[in-house]
Every structure is written in structure tokens, then in C-alpha cells.
Design a protein around this motif. Structure first.
Motif, PDB file in Angstrom:
ATOM      1  N   GLN A  11      -2.416 -38.193 -20.786  1.00 31.73           N
ATOM      2  CA  GLN A  11      -1.557 -37.684 -19.718  1.00 31.73           C
ATOM      3  C   GLN A  11      -2.382 -37.304 -18.498  1.00 31.73           C
ATOM      4  N   THR A  12      -1.991 -37.800 -17.338  1.00 31.59           N
ATOM      5  CA  THR A  12      -2.613 -37.380 -16.090  1.00 31.59           C
ATOM      6  C   THR A  12      -2.139 -35.984 -15.731  1.00 31.59           C
TER       7      THR A  12
ATOM      8  N   ALA B 109     -10.210 -47.063 -13.549  1.00 35.35           N
ATOM      9  CA  ALA B 109      -8.891 -46.419 -13.532  1.00 35.35           C
ATOM     10  C   ALA B 109      -7.789 -47.441 -13.264  1.00 35.35           C
TER      11      ALA B 109
ATOM     12  N   SER C  63      -1.535 -44.411 -21.161  1.00 28.00           N
ATOM     13  CA  SER C  63      -1.594 -43.221 -20.310  1.00 28.00           C
ATOM     14  C   SER C  63      -0.350 -43.136 -19.442  1.00 28.00           C
TER      15      SER C  63
ATOM     16  N   ASN D 199      -1.273 -48.143 -18.368  1.00 30.78           N
ATOM     17  CA  ASN D 199      -0.792 -46.975 -17.645  1.00 30.78           C
ATOM     18  C   ASN D 199       0.660 -47.173 -17.237  1.00 30.78           C
TER      19      ASN D 199
ATOM     20  N   GLY E 104      -0.975 -37.434  -9.495  1.00 30.03           N
ATOM     21  CA  GLY E 104      -0.163 -37.434 -10.698  1.00 30.03           C
ATOM     22  C   GLY E 104       0.565 -36.131 -10.936  1.00 30.03           C
TER      23      GLY E 104
ATOM     24  N   THR F 212       1.486 -41.135 -15.921  1.00 30.33           N
ATOM     25  CA  THR F 212       1.286 -40.367 -14.700  1.00 30.33           C
ATOM     26  C   THR F 212       2.633 -40.041 -14.084  1.00 30.33           C
TER      27      THR F 212
ATOM     28  N   THR G 152      -3.049 -32.401 -13.093  1.00 28.75           N
ATOM     29  CA  THR G 152      -3.743 -31.957 -11.882  1.00 28.75           C
ATOM     30  C   THR G 152      -3.984 -30.456 -11.861  1.00 28.75           C
TER      31      THR G 152
ATOM     32  N   GLN H 246      -7.124 -35.200 -12.952  1.00 31.03           N
ATOM     33  CA  GLN H 246      -7.205 -35.832 -11.631  1.00 31.03           C
ATOM     34  C   GLN H 246      -7.339 -34.769 -10.554  1.00 31.03           C
TER      35      GLN H 246
ATOM     36  N   VAL I  12      -6.161 -36.854 -18.676  1.00 28.03           N
ATOM     37  CA  VAL I  12      -6.805 -37.466 -17.513  1.00 28.03           C
ATOM     38  C   VAL I  12      -6.714 -36.423 -16.409  1.00 28.03           C
TER      39      VAL I  12
END
Length: 340
Positions: free
Chosen positions: A148-149, A15, A125, A66, A179, A127, A151, A170, A168
Motif C-alpha cells: 500500500q502506498t 516504480a 500494490s 500497481n 498517493g 495507490t 504518505t 511516498q 510503499v
């Protein structure tokens, strides 16, 4: 998505870790091991980011980049002043000045977008939030996959609507910054496999899973829930190629460090790290305000790292931190991939 799409043979990738831990050497080592690493652009001026990008690109390994998407959280001026006064004793102890007024910036966003328009990379990517629509189009024109991060399921749906290629996912157990698109709202404590399964059921995009991964069993669980790849950060903090500060490395194996906490005391955004004196003293007092609080506490944190003092330092760590070892990155990534 499958690992070969990123040029990786292993199901576990490295990561991005902004702020020093994520080095070009770490990204190169991951790529040479049959994995995949990142150039972490966060907190770097565009010129330094471009130099790191050139170093990794020259190695001829697969890698990604990132970026911190612009999603500032404006700090209340009075709250900022009160917090700065509270931190004055820490600054005085280290003999460093603190910014008298809030520093608000976008992490050199536009200049970094320009760098990426000039240098093709396989994956970009984001965040902290969705990037501006116009910049999504510019970066897509480079031929990169865009990740794209997220959650939550709601964020995953928003990312899909914005045209992202990869999610992504998380979980709350991740070390460092969450993120989340909405840092003012606590991130629910959801296990990574459960979050991956929920997102996969709601959105038809490939998933990279991240957060709280410390063992091969954790990797297997995330893959079994629907992830195509698993990204690990905390597991690599003690890797020989990582740029993690010495007091941070030591804290990860200190038997007195038995707990991680989510705090905004260091940066004004929620982030998970090892509990220390700074988190105990200031977590409740810290206002929301990113990047203003990051710039406010940075002189203290830099001085603490130089002095070898872990107590005022941001000891970012996920819930699986006890599994971090001081092996080469290749050995760590291979071990975590066992049985997948």
C-alpha cells in the motif's frame, strides 16, 4: 523484507508509472538487471492491462502490478462547468472537444481484479487509498504480497490494520500523483528519510521508500532510515525503455525548467510536475475532482503531446528530476544502487 524476497539483487527498483512512461519493456529491463519493475494498470482498460501483464510474465523476470484503488473525489458540478469554460480556449487551439459533463469512473477496477485472480504475480500494490476489504481478500488468495502506498504515519497504520504486507512510503518530493488518501489536504513537505523513519517506528511492516530520489546518496539515506528497498520513477523517465513523450523528455533537461510544483490542474488530484504555462494559469482555478478533471483535460494533453508542445502537458517530475539520464534502465538502476 530483503531484496531476494522480490527476486531482486539490487536495492533500487523501478516504480510504477501509469499513463505511458511505464512500459513492459521498462519492467522487463529492470527485472533483467537484477532489480524489479511494475506493470502499471492505471488508466488502461482491463484488456490492455492483461496484455501488458502477459508480456512481462512471458519474459520470466520478477515484477509486480500497481492498481489505482477506487477513491474517487466527486467534483462539484458548478466548479466543473466553470473550469471547463476556462479551458475552452486551450481546447479550441488544439481543435479537440471536452466532456460537457463530469466523467466519473473507477478505472475498470473490478475487471482488473479479475485479471489478477487469473494470473499470479509476486506483488500487487495500491495507490490513492485502501482497496475494498473483499477485494483485499480476493487478491491475497492469489498468493501475492500486497503493498500500500502511504504518505503519513496515520495512513501507514490504516494500511497495517487492513492487512497489507508491505508499505510503499511516498514522500512529498515524488513526481506524479501523490498517493495520499485525502487529496483535499495538502501533503506535508517531509524529507524521505524522515518519513521512512517515522513510519518504521510506528508500524512493523517492511518499507519500500519513494519520492525525490535522484542519487545514490539519496538511496543510501532512505535505506539507512529503515527502508528495505527504494523505488525510483522520475530517475527512469528518460531511460531508453521508458514510454515518456518526447516533449516531456526534453523538458526534463531544459535549463529553463527550474522548478517543480504540486498541482491539481490536470487531474483534480495533487501531483508534482515541472512548472509550465498550464500550471501557472490554472492551478489556482482547478477544483478538486478525480477522475473528472483527468478526463476533462486529457484531450488537451494528448493533443499537446502529439504537437510536441510541453506547455499544456502534464510534465510529471519529482524533485530529483535533474538526475534523470537517457541511459538504459539497467545502467540507471545499477548506478543508483552503488554504495548501498
Amino acid at each position: 523484507m530483503s531484496p531476494p524476497l522480490l527476486g531482486a539483487a539490487l536495492p533500487v527498483i523501478a516504480a510504477p508509472m501509469a499513463g505511458g512512461a511505464g512500459t513492459p519493456d521498462l519492467a522487463i529491463a529492470a527485472g533483467r538487471a537484477g532489480s524489479f519493475g511494475f506493470v502499471a494498470a492505471g488508466y488502461q482498460p482491463a484488456a490492455a492491462f492483461a496484455a501488458d501483464l502477459a508480456t512481462v510474465a512471458a519474459a520470466g523476470v520478477p515484477f509486480g502490478v500497481n492498481l489505482f484503488a477506487p477513491n474517487p473525489v466527486a467534483v462539484d458540478p458548478t466548479a466543473y462547468r466553470d473550469y471547463a469554460l476556462l479551458l475552452d480556449a486551450e481546447a479550441t487551439r488544439f481543435g479537440v472537444p471536452l466532456p460537457a459533463t463530469p466523467v466519473e469512473d473507477d478505472d475498470d477496477w473490478s475487471a482488473k481484479v479479475d485479471v489478477l485472480r487469473a494470473h499470479q504475480v509476486p506483488l500487487i500494490s495500491f495507490t490513492f487509498g485502501l482497496p475494498p476489504t473483499a477485494d483485499v481478500a480476493l487478491l491475497r488468495s492469489t498468493g501475492a504480497l500486497l503493498a500500500q502506498t502511504v504518505t503519513s504515519v496515520a495512513e501507514a497504520r490504516a494500511a497495517a490494520s487492513a492487512g497489507m504486507d508491505v508499505l510503499v512510503v511516498q514522500a512529498s518530493g515524488a513526481g506524479g500523483h501523490s498517493g495520499t488518501f485525502t487529496p483535499e489536504v495538502p501533503v506535508p513537505e517531509v524529507a524521505l528519510p524522515s518519513l521512512v523513519a517515522a513510519v518504521s517506528a510506528a508500524v512493523s511492516l517492511p518499507v519500500l521508500a519513494a519520492g525525490g530520489v535522484g542519487t545514490a546518496a539519496d538511496v543510501t539515506a532512505a535505506l539507512g532510515a529503515g527502508a528495505s528497498l527504494v523505488a525510483v520513477g522520475t530517475a527512469l523517465l528518460r531511460a531508453r525503455e521508458a514510454g515518456t513523450a518526447a516533449p516531456h523528455r526534453a523538458a526534463l533537461v531544459d535549463p529553463r525548467r527550474t522548478q517543480t510544483v504540486v498541482t491539481r490542474a490536470f487531474t483534480g488530484r495533487p501531483a508534482r510536475g515541472l512548472r509550465n504555462t498550464f500550471t501557472d494559469r490554472y492551478s489556482e482555478a482547478a477544483p478538486l475532482g478525480y477522475p473528472a478533471l483527468h478526463h476533462l483535460t486529457r484531450p488537451i494533453r494528448r493533443a499537446a503531446a502529439a504537437a510536441g508542445d510541453p506547455e499544456p502537458l502534464h510534465l510529471w517530475a519529482g524533485t530529483g528530476y535533474r538526475h534523470a539520464t537517457d541511459d538504459p534502465a539497467a545502467a540507471i538502476l545499477t548506478r543508483l544502487s552503488a554504495g548501498a
